[in-house]
Design a protein around this motif. Structure first.
Motif, PDB file in Angstrom:
ATOM      1  N   ALA A 216       0.148  -0.847   0.081  1.00  0.00           N
ATOM      2  CA  ALA A 216       0.097   0.413  -0.207  1.00  0.00           C
ATOM      3  C   ALA A 216       0.922   1.122  -0.109  1.00  0.00           C
ATOM      4  N   TYR A 217       0.054   2.857  -0.926  1.00  0.00           N
ATOM      5  CA  TYR A 217       1.123   3.672  -0.792  1.00  0.00           C
ATOM      6  C   TYR A 217       0.459   4.915  -0.738  1.00  0.00           C
ATOM      7  N   MET A 218       0.637   6.258  -0.293  1.00  0.00           N
ATOM      8  CA  MET A 218       0.359   7.066  -0.081  1.00  0.00           C
ATOM      9  C   MET A 218       1.057   7.880  -1.003  1.00  0.00           C
ATOM     10  N   HIS A 219       0.182   8.690  -2.272  1.00  0.00           N
ATOM     11  CA  HIS A 219       0.646   9.679  -2.849  1.00  0.00           C
ATOM     12  C   HIS A 219      -0.111  10.807  -2.115  1.00  0.00           C
ATOM     13  N   PRO A 220       1.119  11.752  -1.626  1.00  0.00           N
ATOM     14  CA  PRO A 220       0.380  13.327  -1.464  1.00  0.00           C
ATOM     15  C   PRO A 220      -0.064  14.622  -2.709  1.00  0.00           C
ATOM     16  N   ILE A 221      -1.324  14.825  -2.322  1.00  0.00           N
ATOM     17  CA  ILE A 221      -0.948  16.147  -3.792  1.00  0.00           C
ATOM     18  C   ILE A 221      -1.975  17.145  -3.318  1.00  0.00           C
ATOM     19  N   THR A 222      -1.568  18.798  -4.149  1.00  0.00           N
ATOM     20  CA  THR A 222      -1.841  19.721  -3.054  1.00  0.00           C
ATOM     21  C   THR A 222      -2.573  20.195  -4.441  1.00  0.00           C
ATOM     22  N   THR A 223      -3.661  20.742  -4.131  1.00  0.00           N
ATOM     23  CA  THR A 223      -4.844  22.133  -4.967  1.00  0.00           C
ATOM     24  C   THR A 223      -4.384  23.686  -4.916  1.00  0.00           C
ATOM     25  N   LYS A 242      -0.237  -2.467  -4.572  1.00  0.00           N
ATOM     26  CA  LYS A 242       0.470  -2.796  -5.964  1.00  0.00           C
ATOM     27  C   LYS A 242       0.872  -3.768  -5.720  1.00  0.00           C
ATOM     28  N   VAL A 243       0.130  -4.592  -7.014  1.00  0.00           N
ATOM     29  CA  VAL A 243       0.209  -6.265  -5.556  1.00  0.00           C
ATOM     30  C   VAL A 243       1.375  -6.850  -6.757  1.00  0.00           C
ATOM     31  N   LYS A 244       2.110  -7.408  -6.677  1.00  0.00           N
ATOM     32  CA  LYS A 244       3.249  -8.294  -6.994  1.00  0.00           C
ATOM     33  C   LYS A 244       3.719  -8.506  -7.994  1.00  0.00           C
ATOM     34  N   GLY A 245       3.878  -8.453  -9.109  1.00  0.00           N
ATOM     35  CA  GLY A 245       4.135  -9.008 -10.703  1.00  0.00           C
ATOM     36  C   GLY A 245       3.281  -7.930 -11.491  1.00  0.00           C
ATOM     37  N   GLU A 246       2.270  -6.933 -10.793  1.00  0.00           N
ATOM     38  CA  GLU A 246       2.314  -6.079 -11.440  1.00  0.00           C
ATOM     39  C   GLU A 246       3.149  -4.811 -11.837  1.00  0.00           C
ATOM     40  N   ASP A 247       3.084  -3.944 -13.310  1.00  0.00           N
ATOM     41  CA  ASP A 247       4.017  -2.976 -13.347  1.00  0.00           C
ATOM     42  C   ASP A 247       3.367  -1.670 -12.538  1.00  0.00           C
ATOM     43  N   VAL A 248       2.084  -1.768 -12.433  1.00  0.00           N
ATOM     44  CA  VAL A 248       1.474  -0.025 -12.439  1.00  0.00           C
ATOM     45  C   VAL A 248       0.490  -0.051 -10.536  1.00  0.00           C
ATOM     46  N   ALA A 249       0.166   0.785 -10.348  1.00  0.00           N
ATOM     47  CA  ALA A 249      -0.134   0.820  -9.012  1.00  0.00           C
ATOM     48  C   ALA A 249      -1.437   1.202  -8.874  1.00  0.00           C
ATOM     49  N   ARG A 250      -2.380   0.818  -8.906  1.00  0.00           N
ATOM     50  CA  ARG A 250      -4.257   1.006  -8.581  1.00  0.00           C
ATOM     51  C   ARG A 250      -4.496   1.955  -7.295  1.00  0.00           C
ATOM     52  N   ALA A 251      -4.469   3.189  -7.580  1.00  0.00           N
ATOM     53  CA  ALA A 251      -5.837   3.444  -6.711  1.00  0.00           C
ATOM     54  C   ALA A 251      -6.644   3.593  -5.946  1.00  0.00           C
ATOM     55  N   PHE A 252      -7.285   3.183  -4.946  1.00  0.00           N
ATOM     56  CA  PHE A 252      -8.181   2.279  -4.392  1.00  0.00           C
ATOM     57  C   PHE A 252      -9.347   3.452  -3.477  1.00  0.00           C
ATOM     58  N   ILE A 277     -15.232  -9.319   1.657  1.00  0.00           N
ATOM     59  CA  ILE A 277     -14.711  -8.527   2.766  1.00  0.00           C
ATOM     60  C   ILE A 277     -15.310  -6.770   2.243  1.00  0.00           C
ATOM     61  N   ILE A 278     -15.410  -6.636   1.059  1.00  0.00           N
ATOM     62  CA  ILE A 278     -15.694  -5.034   0.977  1.00  0.00           C
ATOM     63  C   ILE A 278     -16.527  -5.268   1.146  1.00  0.00           C
ATOM     64  N   LYS A 279     -17.947  -6.217   1.530  1.00  0.00           N
ATOM     65  CA  LYS A 279     -20.063  -6.675   1.552  1.00  0.00           C
ATOM     66  C   LYS A 279     -19.415  -5.595   3.243  1.00  0.00           C
ATOM     67  N   GLU A 280     -18.762  -6.403   4.238  1.00  0.00           N
ATOM     68  CA  GLU A 280     -18.420  -6.658   5.383  1.00  0.00           C
ATOM     69  C   GLU A 280     -18.311  -5.588   5.932  1.00  0.00           C
ATOM     70  N   LEU A 281     -17.346  -4.688   5.490  1.00  0.00           N
ATOM     71  CA  LEU A 281     -16.771  -3.603   6.036  1.00  0.00           C
ATOM     72  C   LEU A 281     -16.981  -2.502   6.676  1.00  0.00           C
ATOM     73  N   ASP A 282     -16.656  -2.229   8.022  1.00  0.00           N
ATOM     74  CA  ASP A 282     -16.556  -1.000   8.695  1.00  0.00           C
ATOM     75  C   ASP A 282     -15.953   0.388   7.723  1.00  0.00           C
ATOM     76  N   PRO A 290      -7.343   3.466   5.767  1.00  0.00           N
ATOM     77  CA  PRO A 290      -7.674   2.886   4.765  1.00  0.00           C
ATOM     78  C   PRO A 290      -6.663   1.579   4.352  1.00  0.00           C
ATOM     79  N   THR A 291      -5.449   2.093   4.817  1.00  0.00           N
ATOM     80  CA  THR A 291      -4.660   1.201   4.459  1.00  0.00           C
ATOM     81  C   THR A 291      -4.938  -0.567   5.345  1.00  0.00           C
ATOM     82  N   MET A 292      -5.503  -0.933   5.682  1.00  0.00           N
ATOM     83  CA  MET A 292      -6.135  -2.119   6.907  1.00  0.00           C
ATOM     84  C   MET A 292      -7.467  -2.824   4.878  1.00  0.00           C
ATOM     85  N   LEU A 293      -7.310  -2.266   4.502  1.00  0.00           N
ATOM     86  CA  LEU A 293      -8.737  -2.959   3.547  1.00  0.00           C
ATOM     87  C   LEU A 293      -7.789  -3.846   2.616  1.00  0.00           C
TER      88      LEU A 293
END
Length: 301
Positions: A216-223, A242-252, A277-282, A290-293
């Protein structure tokens, strides 16, 4: 392409900017002036001095640009010869002014043998802190041929991707923060764009969690919002995995509390094990961390 004469002119601008910076970057120096124009109750001279800090990066950019053009012609910039020439110029100034320091401030100059060696080599310029940039420049010259070769063969971002993570010291939190370069999606998936395209170049992210098969990663942004009478700066972040073996990190996750579960179903559509997991998500706990997911995702089979 810049002509050599144009590059020299720009270097002259950088030098004059550096002179301006060193004259007016201290409040005690500005107080000696007759200040007639103020901006936000600060002398305009002091405000302009902040912009003058671009002088060293500008000079470094122009030097690197010229060296790269030379490398394209000769496949070599002769770093040893350039470093030796730089040291000769440095030692010339050193020999002229440091003896004056020994005469005027014998308690400070020349110091012990270690101080002398550090300053002669520019490793630690305690005699004159304004010489701080000399040794980093020497390091860049030493590796310039290798860097230019990588840039010519693989492009500029090959230097960033192949480099080690960048560390930044957070003054408020009093801690070091690590940034790593990654290819990543430009935005969050949605009903209209379920697989967003990635940025053309890597972006720097902060690692938050590293599991066996996902990170899991965090990308800081400024507006920024600017009007004639208003200036507002906001900050936020986008969470990625980012799943191991994949080249691109996915935003969630992007701090949107509306329809979070529906949005997460789109994000994790390629991973059926995430549906229960998403259905039972608190959602309250998810908003807090967010990283708990992603941790649950890593543990899912």
């Amino acid at each position: 392409m810049l002509l050599k004469s144009e590059s020299v002119q720009l270097k002259g601008v950088a030098i004059m900017t550096m002179v301006f910076l060193h004259l007016f970057n201290r409040a005690e120096n500005v107080d000696l002036c007759i200040n007639s124009v103020y901006l936000f109750n600060i002398p305009l001279t002091s405000q302009l001095a902040k912009f003058a800090e671009i002088c060293v990066p500008l000079y470094l950019f122009l030097s690197g640009y010229g060296l790269y053009i030379l490398y394209l012609k000769n496949n070599n910039i002769s770093p040893s010869r350039r470093i030796f020439k730089l040291y000769l110029n440095f030692w010339t100034v050193f020999i002229i002014f440091i003896p004056l320091g020994c005469f005027l401030k014998p308690d400070q100059y020349p110091g012990n043998l270690l101080n002398i060696v550090e300053n002669v080599t520019a490793w630690r310029t305690s005699y004159n802190w304004e010489w701080w940039f000399i040794f980093p420049y020497i390091i860049l010259l030493s590796f310039a041929n290798v860097l230019f070769k990588c840039i010519r063969q693989y492009g500029f971002w090959s230097i960033v991707v192949s480099s080690k993570p960048v560390k930044y010291f957070d003054e408020k939190g009093k801690e070091w923060i690590t940034f790593v370069p990654l290819m990543a999606q430009k935005t969050m998936p949605s009903v209209w764009v379920k697989s967003p395209k990635p940025y053309k170049e890597p972006v720097f992210m902060i690692p938050l969690y590293e599991g066996k098969r996902v990170t899991a990663y965090m990308h800081p942004i400024t507006t920024q919002t600017n009007t004639k009478n208003l200036h507002i700066t906001g900050s936020g972040c986008i969470y990625y995995f980012k799943v191991k073996g994949e080249d691109v990190a996915r935003a969630f996750w992007m701090s949107s509390a509306i329809g979070v579960k529906a949005m997460l179903k789109i994000v994790f559509k390629d991973f059926p094990e995430m549906k229960p997991i998403i259905k039972e998500l608190d959602t309250d706990k998810f908003y807090e961390d967010p990283t708990m997911l992603i941790k649950k995702f890593d543990e899912a089979k």
